[in-house]
Write an enzyme that holds these catalytic residues in place. Structure first.
Site, short mmCIF file in Angstrom:
data_model
loop_
_atom_site.label_atom_id
_atom_site.label_comp_id
_atom_site.label_asym_id
_atom_site.label_seq_id
_atom_site.Cartn_x
_atom_site.Cartn_y
_atom_site.Cartn_z
N THR A 1 39.24 45.61 32.33
CA THR A 1 38.89 44.99 31.15
C THR A 1 37.67 44.08 31.75
O THR A 1 37.30 43.14 30.86
CB THR A 1 39.59 44.15 30.57
OG1 THR A 1 40.51 43.24 31.40
CG2 THR A 1 40.59 44.83 29.60
N THR B 1 44.27 44.53 38.62
CA THR B 1 44.71 43.93 40.00
C THR B 1 46.02 44.44 40.50
O THR B 1 46.36 44.18 41.77
CB THR B 1 44.83 42.47 39.53
OG1 THR B 1 45.80 42.04 38.53
CG2 THR B 1 43.26 41.81 39.58
N ASP B 2 46.90 45.02 39.73
CA ASP B 2 48.30 45.19 40.08
C ASP B 2 48.37 45.99 41.66
O ASP B 2 49.03 45.63 42.36
CB ASP B 2 49.05 45.84 39.02
CG ASP B 2 49.67 45.17 38.21
OD1 ASP B 2 49.49 43.86 38.06
OD2 ASP B 2 50.84 45.59 37.27
N LYS C 1 48.42 41.05 46.47
CA LYS C 1 48.56 40.25 45.36
C LYS C 1 49.65 39.33 45.41
O LYS C 1 50.91 39.96 45.60
CB LYS C 1 48.51 41.17 44.00
CG LYS C 1 48.53 40.39 42.75
CD LYS C 1 48.40 41.31 41.68
CE LYS C 1 48.17 40.65 40.33
NZ LYS C 1 48.26 41.32 39.13
#
Lengths: 474, 437
Positions: free
Chosen positions: B84, B160-161, B239
């Site tokens: 997004t 980002t996952d 992450k």
């Protein structure tokens, strides 16, 4: 100059924002505003998000032009990652929602079938996310005033913003403890007829909010925004009223300002103004547009089923409660209206065998007198002091006239020695007074009275003293 | 009439009126409407008495910035994978719409054109958590295509996952990479004023345009503040937070550089430069899409069947405890299962490469310190003395199995190919974030 509101084409509506006494709206942080030293400091910038219309909201544009850095200070005791915009919101605080629904029902408004949490774009930095979460709870209510019905357009539940601490050329500093406290917003339609009615509406709405017994009290916990327009001048929103009393004056000044603006033939625009202490107003910012809301996708919609609404308990209005107390305890109506806010009154009445009227007077009028006569902080008078006084009165150890003196000592923070106020039998005092009068025959009535009262203050009622002196002077 | 986008006036049985736009969330039970005040609400269909259609509002044109090529600026290609990062709010419907063409992107971020000529396109809509090896191949080929066309650098916007897996995958798949590739994501979506997307993108474009960096990297916020971004090594990053802006951290490595939104940057660790790579040519060495590699996390009360599940796989990463352990010792009457585990590990290691990493994230595997480690090594498990992240080891093994014969896989797993294994463990690596905050 008397204003002819009808002729002016006066239109006025009011919005009330009231903090709810519960934890924050979208996280479990306690709703406490405090001045502890912050242990968290972050610096952020916000960016205007243009709509598909290609237009950035006027208010948003205004803030953006400043291109300021926002410094957020927070305490771990009252802010978590949700306030820091580092964690998504949790579910809506159901306590706060229930209170908002109680208020909606008291306003005879109709709850919506499904609540959709919205993001209202606010980029002056007062919300770390760049928006304020808000939801429409109910519509189409009304209240009755002495000048007729006023329609309640909407009841909303929203997040309180962060508090601005400092604003400089290149940065604004905010504190985050206030951010996220649940806020009930009530908005009327624009049918308020004049400035006095506006004040009345504000008073009634405040009373209704307090009737839930679940709203915060004190400075800054309730705020009024008044919208005013007259023929030839677009709508102006006024924020920051210091007190309800000031509403009529501020509105009247605003009308006069608008009239002179119209005369100046300038191009006039809708905008937001701030109420100043001298009752005039000053320019704050352009009016935000309606096109600044989009869905909060992190919180699912909430269905308000009829079963859920039926379960909401509608509290008794404070005005109704006052009438009940007035009748039940035979209180003067003014005193009854004031005593409803006192949680301890009925407990004291049950506990002590003294007249409810005296208890009410002690709780309401005596502290007022202490604060106006001696300029003392009556917050220092605690429940234990009242217990002390009421107990002594019940056991007939002190006279009514001693209450003021005892509570004044409490307000001064002094130790209270009840022996000092020990009641003396009237017959005993009478013989003393007779002696005094006889040995000071040349003194005036007032001088004698002064002598007697300086000796027996707090032990003898003034009226009674005067009666005895009169009887013996001839 | 109840069609999303229509403007209507609804009258309800309790004599209320609502005016607004019908929204796509409308279903059989309720109409969701955006009121003129901006609020959305749901109204039960059974409560509606009448609906009147109102004229539609005219939509204004989308803001687009005309693009002029500036020969004095480098050219950066931005490949979107459907995150997004470039989305806007449609105020009529309240929906979030993605904008990917260069004109639309420049309309949103006009500042970028002062730094570089931007090419921008949507590769494919992929949710990062749904990605498979075939997506890595798509991205690798797209990077090569841009490089061949003369791009001075490529930015891939990515969810980002699994961003760190993708970064590692591209590091391996893009052999002979001769331009910088930065993977950029955001932890706050770009439809909000507080989004980190813009600063992350701005820093990435700046770093490509101004530095000499020539490798795959990740670019996100350094701290919760909007002050600086870090360029992080593709094979050493993870992450580490579900939602914070500064979620990405390097392990057993320092960041490559710190970049400020105004274009200043500081290189922190040594890295490949464009001079180093000026003679190299990109060759895409893709993943074989049917390669099966598994990750097994060692844990107390493990059962041998957990391992046996993978007997038909091509490779296994064991994310061991501590220095590289898994329960294999029968020490008392409660630990009979551990013996079975040992046999399972041994049998798997005969069939496929079984590689050890550590749940500690920080630090290096050493299977000599305890007898458990030695026994595991004897069973055929490899990976002693490596300091790879589990995610990187997984990607590397899949890539090696895709491109090399099995014996080579065992050997290459232990060699440093893309900075995934550091020869030395440096004191400052573990303390980097303690000392810089």
């Amino acid at each position: 100059m008397e204003l002819d509101y009808k002729k002016l084409g006066f239109k006025c509506g009011i919005e009330i924002h009231q903090q709810v006494e519960t934890h924050k709206l979208f996280c479990s942080c306690p709703s406490i505003v405090h001045d502890q030293n912050p242990d968290i400091k972050i610096e952020r910038r916000l960016r205007a998000v243009a709509g598909e219309t290609g237009k950035i909201d006027a208010a948003a544009q205004f803030e953006l032009k400043k291109n300021k850095m926002f410094i957020y200070e927070a305490c771990s005791t009252s802010s978590c990652l949700v306030e820091l915009d580092e964690e998504p919101p949790k579910d809506v605080n159901m306590d706060a929602l229930e209170t908002a629904l109680q208020v909606a029902l008291l306003l005879k408004a109709k709850p919506v079938d499904e609540i959709r949490v919205m993001r209202k774009i606010v980029i002056d930095g007062s919300n770390t996310s760049g928006f304020q979460r808000t939801m429409l709870i109910a519509t189409d209510g009304y209240i009755e005033t002495s000048k007729g019905i006023v329609i309640i357009d909407s009841v909303c539940l929203e997040e309180e913003s962060a508090k601005k601490i400092e604003e400089k050329e290149d940065y604004v500093r905010y504190r985050l403890d206030r951010l996220g406290i649940p806020l009930i917003e009530i908005a009327t339609d624009a049918s308020i007829k004049d400035s006095e009615q506006c004040k009345e509406v504000a008073g009634i709405l405040g009373m209704i909010l307090r009737s839930t017994n679940k709203v915060k009290r004190g400075i800054g916990t309730i705020r009024q925004d008044v919208n005013v327009s007259i023929n030839g001048h677009p709508r102006v929103e006024i924020k920051g009223f210091q007190e309800l009393k000031s509403i009529p004056k501020v509105i009247e000044f605003e009308i006069k300002r608008e009239l002179s603006e119209i005369k100046s033939k300038k191009k006039l625009e809708s905008h937001v103004r701030k109420a100043d202490p001298d009752h005039t107003t000053s320019y704050l910012r352009p009016m935000p547009g309606a096109a600044r809301m989009y869905p909060e996708t992190d919180v699912p919609p909430i269905s308000l089923t009829s079963e859920l609404i039926k379960k909401i308990k509608i509290p008794e209005l404070l005005t109704e409660k006052a009438i009940k107390l007035e009748k039940k305890y035979n209180l003067p109506s003014q005193l009854a209206q004031e005593i409803i806010n006192n949680e301890d009154f009925e407990t004291f009445v049950k506990k002590y065998k003294i007249s409810p009227n005296l208890i009410a007077k002690t709780l309401i009028e005596i502290p007022k007198e202490i604060s106006s006569r001696f300029k003392l902080d009556t917050n220092k008078i605690h429940r234990k002091h009242y217990d002390l006084v009421f107990d002594a009165l019940t056991k007939n150890k002190i006279d009514e006239s001693a209450i003021l003196e005892i509570l004044t000592q409490a307000a001064r923070g002094n130790e209270i020695n009840l022996n000092k106020y020990k009641k003396i039998e009237t017959s005993e005092i009478e013989s003393e007074i007779v002696k005094l009068v006889k040995s000071n025959k040349n003194l005036s009535l007032n001088a004698l009275m002064g002598m007697v009262m300086s000796k027996y203050r707090g032990k003898l009622d003034g009226k009674k003293a005067m009666e005895i002196i009169r009887k013996n002077i001839d | 009439m109840i069609v999303p986008g229509n403007n209507v006036r609804l009258s309800t049985r309790d004599s209320r009126e609502f005016e607004g736009t019908i929204l796509p969330d409308t279903n059989n039970e309720k109409i969701v409407i955006k009121l003129q005040s901006g609020y959305n609400i749901g109204i039960k269909k059974t409560k509606i008495e009448s609906i009147k259609q109102l004229p539609k509002q005219m939509k204004k044109a989308i803001k687009k910035e005309k693009i002029k090529y500036n020969k004095n600026l480098p050219t950066v290609s931005i490949i979107h994978t459907g995150g997004t990062i470039a989305s806007e709010v449609d105020y009529d419907s309240g929906a979030v719409i993605a904008r990917f063409t260069p004109e639309e992107l420049m309309g949103m971020f006009p500042e970028l054109k002062k730094i570089a000529n931007i090419n921008s396109f949507l590769l494919s809509n992929m949710w990062s958590e749904d990605m498979r090896f075939s997506h890595y191949n798509l991205m690798a080929k797209a990077v090569k295509k841009e490089a061949d066309k003369g791009a001075d650098g490529v930015i891939i916007t990515h969810g980002t996952d699994t961003m760190a897996y993708t970064a590692a995958a591209l590091s391996f798949a893009l052999e002979g990479l001769n331009i910088p590739v930065l993977i950029v994501g955001a932890q706050r979506s770009s439809d909000r004023g507080s989004s980190d997307a813009f600063m992350n993108l701005l820093c990435a474009v700046n770093y490509i345009a101004k530095s000499n960096f020539c490798d795959v990297g990740i670019c996100l916020h350094e701290t919760s503040d909007d002050k600086s971004c870090l360029i992080l090594p593709a094979t050493k990053t993870k992450k580490t937070h579900t939602s914070r802006r500064d979620a990405f951290r390097p392990f057993n490595a320092e960041p490559i550089a710190r970049v400020y939104p105004d274009g200043r940057y500081e290189n922190i660790s040594k890295h490949a430069t464009r001079q180093d790579k000026k003679d190299s040519k990109i060759k895409v060495k893709p993943f074989r899409e049917n390669i099966k590699v598994a990750i097994l996390k060692a844990h107390p009360n493990l059962y041998a069947t957990e391992l046996d599940n993978y007997s038909k796989f091509d490779g296994l990463i064991i994310e061991g405890t501590g220095l590289g352990h898994i329960a294999i010792n029968e020490i008392d009457k409660h630990t009979g299962e551990n013996k079975k585990i040992y046999n399972s590990v041994k049998s798997l290691a005969k069939k496929m490469p079984v590689f050890m990493t550590s749940q500690c994230n920080n630090g290096r595997i050493n299977m000599n310190v305890y007898s458990t480690g030695r026994k595991i090594k004897e069973s055929g498990v490899i990976g002693d003395h490596n300091d790879m992240l589990t995610e990187t080891a997984f990607i590397k093994m899949a890539w090696l199995l895709s491109n090399y014969p099995k014996p080579m896989v065992h050997k290459l797993m232990m060699e440093n190919l893309r900075g995934e294994i550091s020869p030395r463990s440096l004191e400052k690596e573990f303390h980097f974030f303690n000392n810089n905050q």
